[in-house]
Design an enzyme around this catalytic site. Structure first.
Site, PDB file in Angstrom:
ATOM      1  N   HIS A   1       0.824  -1.216   0.000  1.00 35.72           N
ATOM      2  CA  HIS A   1       0.000   0.000   0.000  1.00 35.72           C
ATOM      3  C   HIS A   1       0.857   1.265   0.000  1.00 35.72           C
ATOM      4  O   HIS A   1       0.406   2.320   0.461  1.00 35.72           O
ATOM      5  CB  HIS A   1      -0.950   0.047   1.200  1.00 35.72           C
ATOM      6  CG  HIS A   1      -1.692  -1.230   1.440  1.00 35.72           C
ATOM      7  ND1 HIS A   1      -2.924  -1.496   0.897  1.00 35.72           N
ATOM      8  CD2 HIS A   1      -1.353  -2.340   2.139  1.00 35.72           C
ATOM      9  CE1 HIS A   1      -3.324  -2.709   1.269  1.00 35.72           C
ATOM     10  NE2 HIS A   1      -2.386  -3.245   2.019  1.00 35.72           N
TER      11      HIS A   1
ATOM     12  N   SER B   1      16.032  20.845 -16.584  1.00 31.94           N
ATOM     13  CA  SER B   1      14.892  21.721 -16.809  1.00 31.94           C
ATOM     14  C   SER B   1      15.367  22.992 -17.493  1.00 31.94           C
ATOM     15  O   SER B   1      16.472  23.467 -17.223  1.00 31.94           O
ATOM     16  CB  SER B   1      14.243  22.055 -15.463  1.00 31.94           C
ATOM     17  OG  SER B   1      13.548  23.284 -15.555  1.00 31.94           O
TER      18      SER B   1
ATOM     19  N   LYS C   1      17.217  21.082 -11.396  1.00 25.06           N
ATOM     20  CA  LYS C   1      16.473  19.859 -11.696  1.00 25.06           C
ATOM     21  C   LYS C   1      17.301  18.790 -12.388  1.00 25.06           C
ATOM     22  O   LYS C   1      18.134  19.062 -13.235  1.00 25.06           O
ATOM     23  CB  LYS C   1      15.264  20.178 -12.596  1.00 25.06           C
ATOM     24  CG  LYS C   1      14.145  20.923 -11.916  1.00 25.06           C
ATOM     25  CD  LYS C   1      13.557  20.200 -10.705  1.00 25.06           C
ATOM     26  CE  LYS C   1      12.728  19.005 -11.098  1.00 25.06           C
ATOM     27  NZ  LYS C   1      11.481  19.400 -11.750  1.00 25.06           N
TER      28      LYS C   1
ATOM     29  N   GLU D   1       9.908   8.116 -16.902  1.00 23.73           N
ATOM     30  CA  GLU D   1       8.570   8.698 -17.112  1.00 23.73           C
ATOM     31  C   GLU D   1       8.054   8.413 -18.520  1.00 23.73           C
ATOM     32  O   GLU D   1       6.886   8.066 -18.728  1.00 23.73           O
ATOM     33  CB  GLU D   1       8.606  10.210 -16.889  1.00 23.73           C
ATOM     34  CG  GLU D   1       8.853  10.599 -15.450  1.00 23.73           C
ATOM     35  CD  GLU D   1       9.155  12.083 -15.346  1.00 23.73           C
ATOM     36  OE1 GLU D   1       8.212  12.882 -15.393  1.00 23.73           O
ATOM     37  OE2 GLU D   1      10.337  12.453 -15.241  1.00 23.73           O
TER      38      GLU D   1
END
Ligand code: ARG
Length: 481
Positions: free
Chosen positions: A179, A300, A306, A313
């Protein structure tokens, strides 16, 4: 008022974009008084995507021509000219010199047309006893068979990388989750090996799809077979097919093997997507379990700090499109009457894209995992002071004779006590332990360190170091087969 909005523009149309293709360019033109409308030709054409089948088409045609000669259906000399001509066409394709023509509709007619350019009307004998329906089925079987093998090899490579990464970090302990809540600590290597076994099943599914891809449809003709005394076995042997379709109507309309392939690819992507999600979480500041190599991340354009896990992704994102191709082909085939229908031309772009996607994802993932660093210090900190040893405390009570349900209740109350007093389980003293159960002595505390919790799970397939070593051994054996 015109009586037609589009069609009448075919003759003397002012709008040049709507002019018809020139007469005589289509290879099936005999029955027709005019060529297809320009829009129809564009709509119908598949050459812009099925040209990738060219080398399979040529291999299939070469085997077909040889068989036709062996069976005395065409002249040996004619067959030689055809086969030599096809080799020239292949060289042109290889060299990137082949000129593809949309008005010739698809890869098959482009190749045949060029063959006839090169060797004259004898090229027209190649299509004896054959239809584009069994021809395209053959090309797709050849293509998918090769790609399934290539994808299986790439899957194997990714498994090897997972093994290396597991071995390099074999004793690192991380929190295990259910979970997405802390559950029990596990070895990082154990966690990673879970993906090894998923990929092992994926290879099984690829092999299974291969069984059905490895079937020869040629000789089915348009749908009913052919009047010529062909020898399908000869063609199948030359092209290395294990089986031959037993029913000509099935042969030209079957796309099961493509659906099975898309299904196997979808499941691979589902696994990759789950791994992606973990890598994305693990590389976040909040987790900081791993650091991805700079070469496998991007920056970024606005935020200088970043370092984004774009590869993971994007793989997670591309999973949706592979699923989409599976759904699309299932839907295309649903409700189609036998035998060939042009709908089936829609089988190609999706499977091409799914195969391209899975191949690049497997490769780029190999590199990403090969170069990732496990942040051992952060992982150790993460394990401090959580309650993921609670099960082991309950197991201790069970060993002292307390029924498990009762032990669960006692430890639940202890956790509640610790939460209220802001202390970890290992910080409990003898009186606090006794206050909850007479069976609890301080020797329980030694069992509650992450190392002890992991080491205690010696059951086969469990997370103890010894069990993981055995697992690794089995994994190595499996991958060698
Ligand atoms: N381009 C077609 C396809 O991909 C080849 C077969 C065409 N057959 C036909 N009867 N129109 O399915």
């Amino acid at each position: 008022m015109k009586d037609k909005v589009f069609f009448d523009q075919q003759d003397g149309a002012k709008d040049k974009s709507l002019e018809p293709t020139k007469a005589g360019q289509v290879m099936w033109g005999g029955r027709f008084t005019k060529p297809p409308h320009r829009l129809v030709a564009a709509f119908n054409a598949s050459v812009h995507f099925d040209k990738r089948l060219a080398l399979y088409d040529i291999a299939g045609s070469t085997a077909h021509a040889r068989m036709l000669a062996n069976q005395g259906i065409i002249d040996r000399e004619d067959a030689r000219k055809i086969i030599d001509g096809l080799a020239k066409v292949r060289d042109e394709v290889d060299a990137g010199e082949f000129v593809w023509k949309e008005e010739l509709e698809d890869v098959h007619m482009n190749v045949e047309h060029r063959l006839t350019d090169l060797i004259g009307p004898v090229g027209g004998r190649l299509h004896t006893g054959r239809s584009r329906n069994d021809q395209v089925a053959l090309d797709m079987h050849l293509y998918v068979r090769e790609e399934l093998r290539a994808i299986s090899e790439l899957t194997d490579k990714l498994q090897q990388v997972l093994l290396l990464c597991a071995e390099a970090n074999i004793d690192v302990i991380i929190p295990g989750y259910t979970h997405l809540q802390r559950a029990q600590p596990v070895l990082f290597s154990h966690h990673l090996l879970a993906y090894f076994w998923m990929l092992e099943r994926d290879k099984g599914r690829l092999d299974d799809a291969l069984l059905r891809a490895d079937m020869m449809p040629l000789g089915a003709g348009a749908l009913a077979g052919t009047t010529f005394p062909i020898d399908r076995k000869q063609v199948a042997d030359e092209l290395g097919f294990a089986q031959i379709y037993e029913n000509s109507m099935d042969a030209v309309s079957d796309r099961d093997y493509l659906i099975e392939t898309l299904s196997a690819l979808s499941i691979i992507m589902m696994h990759i997507s789950r791994l992606s999600e973990e890598l994305i979480l693990w590389s976040s500041t909040e987790f900081s379990f791993v650091e991805l190599d700079d070469a496998y991340t991007t920056g970024s354009s606005i935020m200088p700090q970043k370092k984004n896990p774009d590869v993971a992704e994007l793989a997670r994102g591309k999973t949706g499109r592979v699923y989409g191709h599976l759904q699309a082909l299932l839907t295309t085939c649903k409700g189609l009457p036998l035998a060939y229908n042009k709908d089936l031309q829609e089988d190609k772009e999706g499977i091409f894209d799914a195969i391209d996607t899975v191949k690049i994802v497997l490769e780029v993932f190999g590199g990403m995992i090969e170069t990732l660093q496990v942040r051992r210090d952060n992982v150790a900190v993460a394990l401090e002071g959580d309650f993921s040893a609670a099960t082991d405390m309950a197991d201790y009570l069970v060993q002292k004779g307390v029924p498990f349900r009762q032990a669960h209740e006692i430890v639940g109350r202890i956790v509640r006590y610790c939460v209220d007093h802001q202390k970890p389980l290992v910080a409990l003293d003898a009186s606090e332990l006794k206050a909850h159960s007479d069976y609890l002595d301080v020797d329980v505390l030694a069992r509650l360190t992450p190392q002890a919790v992991v080491a205690a799970r010696k059951s086969r397939g469990g997370t103890s170091l010894s069990a993981v070593r055995e697992q690794l051994e089995r994994a190595h054996k499996v991958i060698q087969d």
